[in-house]
Motif scaffolding. Sequence first.
Motif, PDB file in Angstrom:
ATOM      1  N   GLU A 132       1.225   2.384 -31.601  1.00 15.67           N
ATOM      2  CA  GLU A 132       1.733   3.699 -31.965  1.00 15.67           C
ATOM      3  C   GLU A 132       0.542   4.606 -32.230  1.00 15.67           C
ATOM      4  N   ARG A 166       2.293  -0.121 -21.010  1.00 17.96           N
ATOM      5  CA  ARG A 166       3.748   0.077 -21.025  1.00 17.96           C
ATOM      6  C   ARG A 166       4.233   0.422 -22.430  1.00 17.96           C
ATOM      7  N   ARG A 167       3.609  -0.160 -23.446  1.00 17.03           N
ATOM      8  CA  ARG A 167       3.974   0.196 -24.818  1.00 17.03           C
ATOM      9  C   ARG A 167       3.543   1.622 -25.153  1.00 17.03           C
ATOM     10  N   ALA A 168       2.520   2.107 -24.452  1.00 17.47           N
ATOM     11  CA  ALA A 168       2.069   3.486 -24.659  1.00 17.47           C
ATOM     12  C   ALA A 168       2.890   4.476 -23.850  1.00 17.47           C
ATOM     13  N   GLY A 169       3.888   3.982 -23.103  1.00 17.38           N
ATOM     14  CA  GLY A 169       4.785   4.853 -22.371  1.00 17.38           C
ATOM     15  C   GLY A 169       4.538   4.925 -20.877  1.00 17.38           C
ATOM     16  N   ARG A 219       4.660   4.018 -16.894  1.00 18.05           N
ATOM     17  CA  ARG A 219       5.704   3.499 -16.007  1.00 18.05           C
ATOM     18  C   ARG A 219       5.056   2.604 -14.962  1.00 18.05           C
TER      19      ARG A 219
END
Length: 362
Positions: free
Chosen positions: A129, A162-165, A167
């Motif tokens: 996060e 991927r956890r940072a958004g 694709r």
Amino acid sequence: MSQTWDAIIGGAGPAGLIAATTLSRAGGKVLLLDPQSSGRHKVGESVPGAMARLLAKLNLPPIGGPGSPHRSVGGIVSHWAGELRTEDHLSKPEGGGWRLNRGAFEAELAQVAAAVGVMRKPARVTGVERINGVWQMDTEAHGKLAADFLIDATGRNAAIARRAGARQIHGPPLVAVWTIGRNTRETPPNRTFIESTAEGWWYAAYLPDGRPLTVFHTTPALAADLRAHPMRWLEQLRATRHIAAQVDPEAFYRMALKVHDARSCHLESPCGPGWAACGDAALAFDPLASQGIFNAMASADMVATALLGNTTLEHYQRTAEEVRSLYQRRRNPLYAAAARHFGTPFWQLHADRDPIADGVTS
């Protein structure tokens, strides 16, 4: 959280080690997270002749020389879409490539990283996060960690990106079913062997210790069947026209089979605010390209160079797109030729769909 790192790098394979070493040499405060033990065998053990130039640029020890644990590759013999071809690597301007002893290679990279002060911890990332421009990272073994920048070198999972958004886009399904056989030849050939069949394609080579590695790339359904019934895999190996003449099928009798996701995949963008991906996390090639390790190290160097201000992440993104485009132009005609020759569903699927741009997202 006792400190904020300049960069936290997830993944301690070649990509992660190169990024960490380059940043640490420049005085960066870097933490390298290693989610798994290194040194295990991995599919994709070859590097091209251009690796010599890359290692020199990175100020790393050369691969060859007396007592080297690696073995030179003299060329490729391929029986593809009904056509037999032989390529002599010694005629290339940069010479032949090498078959790596992967454990020894990564151990040497790790020694260099440790010598320049890279901090390395065994940990798996469970969450990320970004708060006020600083990344807060949750890990299984060390709780929360903080960093100004994250580098994803976690491989095909792209776990951090991927956890940072980010694709992720996948090409058509492709699974490698492989094993390492017993050493049955006194002087194994130093070439790579490739052969296409109606249901997929074979790769075979001899590792530096003389043992044969043989891989069949096919559909997930057939891969699952072959893994459950190893004798069927062996029967298909025996039925090949050229591979079976180069590696003794009986060397694989009663050897356990392994499976490996071999499909192409890439991130829609290899970088974003406060993060970048390199190696297979950014772009994973079809194994036919034989560029995985080289690309991992080259892309890691580009990311680190951008963070140091010598280039930019925008330049890295453009270069990654160029590499992906070049890969497509080289790979697609080969699959199209096999589709015309065999006309089977496997080849039609891979020839009709762009393996990078037209895939499944996640």
